[in-house]
Design a protein around this motif. Structure first.
Motif, mmCIF file in Angstrom:
data_model
loop_
_atom_site.group_PDB
_atom_site.id
_atom_site.type_symbol
_atom_site.label_atom_id
_atom_site.label_comp_id
_atom_site.label_asym_id
_atom_site.label_seq_id
_atom_site.Cartn_x
_atom_site.Cartn_y
_atom_site.Cartn_z
ATOM 1 N N UNK A 79 0.826 -1.199 0.000
ATOM 2 C CA UNK A 79 0.000 0.000 0.000
ATOM 3 C C UNK A 79 0.867 1.259 0.000
ATOM 4 N N UNK A 80 1.952 1.234 0.750
ATOM 5 C CA UNK A 80 2.829 2.401 0.838
ATOM 6 C C UNK A 80 3.649 2.607 -0.436
ATOM 7 N N UNK A 81 4.090 1.506 -1.068
ATOM 8 C CA UNK A 81 4.965 1.625 -2.238
ATOM 9 C C UNK A 81 4.195 1.727 -3.553
ATOM 10 N N UNK A 82 2.925 1.383 -3.541
ATOM 11 C CA UNK A 82 2.137 1.366 -4.772
ATOM 12 C C UNK A 82 2.170 2.701 -5.527
ATOM 13 N N UNK A 83 1.952 3.862 -4.870
ATOM 14 C CA UNK A 83 1.997 5.127 -5.619
ATOM 15 C C UNK A 83 3.335 5.355 -6.306
ATOM 16 N N UNK A 84 4.418 4.987 -5.644
ATOM 17 C CA UNK A 84 5.754 5.162 -6.223
ATOM 18 C C UNK A 84 5.932 4.248 -7.427
ATOM 19 N N UNK A 85 5.514 2.984 -7.274
ATOM 20 C CA UNK A 85 5.659 2.012 -8.360
ATOM 21 C C UNK A 85 4.829 2.421 -9.568
ATOM 22 N N UNK A 86 3.608 2.873 -9.337
ATOM 23 C CA UNK A 86 2.753 3.256 -10.456
ATOM 24 C C UNK A 86 3.270 4.500 -11.161
ATOM 25 N N UNK A 87 3.859 5.412 -10.407
ATOM 26 C CA UNK A 87 4.451 6.599 -11.037
ATOM 27 C C UNK A 87 5.597 6.201 -11.966
ATOM 28 N N UNK A 88 6.398 5.236 -11.535
ATOM 29 C CA UNK A 88 7.507 4.757 -12.365
ATOM 30 C C UNK A 88 6.984 4.063 -13.615
ATOM 31 N N UNK A 89 5.911 3.270 -13.475
ATOM 32 C CA UNK A 89 5.337 2.581 -14.629
ATOM 33 C C UNK A 89 4.776 3.565 -15.644
ATOM 34 N N UNK A 90 4.166 4.651 -15.134
ATOM 35 C CA UNK A 90 3.626 5.651 -16.059
ATOM 36 C C UNK A 90 4.743 6.381 -16.801
#
Length: 286
Positions: A79-90
């Motif tokens: 839950x904590x890392x998801x925003x960071x991971x999704x930003x990198x994927x975008x």
């Protein structure tokens, strides 16, 4: 523009595949992290004191490290890392839609949700009766050598341990596994496949991931044991999807397991005539 249009199905297919892979990986990592903690502590105790921990001690320590620490820790980390991971994927892919904030609903059950807990538990127990009848029929017809859940197997050899597993079902097993498999794995799959597929696929993953916990029996027998877990798994997933409150499936999960452990304790401790019932119970828990 034409190239981007042609590329979009490829990117979508990649996202779907990555979603399934990451959902399965989260479940494996959660259990694996807890198992590594268990092995580390056991090795440290052995190295430091020269004492080898018993099967019972390993079971208790495993409940703490896997369900109590590993599953919740990976759920929280995701839950904590998801925003960071999704930003990198975008940044990496031109087509990576944001599916919104990810959270796990946690609240004290309302009166309506308490009713759903009761209904879900009753449905799971009815499912247990159906599963018991099917397993008994398969064994008699095809001579399938069934497998046994390792925790139940230890409990049958040490019945008093089952008394510990009853409260552990509510305090560790139910909450820990539901946080990871319903809250995170099911939620992750729901993002791209929708609620029905989310419940179904997550239930298959949850049932399948119990395969290593089955001991003895043939491969077919173990697969029968895994399939037996699908009915309660689907009930847990459906109740979470319906209520969006992880406490609801956690309570159902805990009550289901606690009932099995109680039944197994009574069977093993007080009756030699119900050994076949003990076998069915020992194959149906998670």
């Amino acid at each position: 523009m034409a190239t981007a249009t042609r590329d979009r199905p490829v990117l979508q297919a990649f996202q779907y595949g990555f979603t399934l892979f990451s959902a399965l990986s989260l479940g494996v990592i959660g259990l694996g992290f807890g198992s590594i903690l268990l092995l580390t502590i056991a090795f440290s105790l052995s190295l430091g004191t020269g004492v080898q921990i018993t099967q019972v001690q390993t079971l208790v320590l495993g409940l703490i490290t896997v369900q109590g620490i590993g599953c919740p820790a990976i759920a929280y980390t995701y839950i904590k890392l998801r925003p960071v991971i999704r930003a990198k994927l975008r940044e990496m892919f031109s087509y990576a839609p944001d599916t919104g904030a990810f959270s796990i609903g946690i609240s004290v059950p309302s009166l309506r949700e308490a009713g759903i807990v009761v209904l879900g538990y009753a449905s799971a127990m009815v499912g247990l009766v159906v599963v018991a009848a099917v397993i008994t029929t398969l064994v008699s017809m095809f001579g399938i050598e069934t497998a046994t859940n390792q925790a139940a197997e230890i409990g049958m050899e040490n019945p008093d341990v089952l008394l510990l597993l009853i409260p552990a079902s509510f305090l560790l097993i139910g909450p820990g596994e539901e946080l990871l498999f319903r809250g995170v794995v099911q939620g992750r799959i729901r993002d791209y496949f929708g609620p029905i597929s989310g419940v179904t696929i997550a239930s298959v993953i949850f049932a399948g991931i119990h395969y290593p916990a089955l001991s003895g029996g043939s491969v077919t027998g173990k697969l029968v044991g895994v399939c037996a877990l699908l009915i309660p798994s689907l009930i847990l997933g459906t109740t979470y999807e319906y209520t969006d409150n992880i406490v609801v499936p956690s309570l159902i999960h805990g009550a289901y397991n606690a009932t099995l452990f109680t039944g197994l304790y009574v069977t093993v401790k007080f009756s030699g005539e119900l050994s076949s019932a003990a076998g069915v119970i020992s194959r149906s828990g998670f």
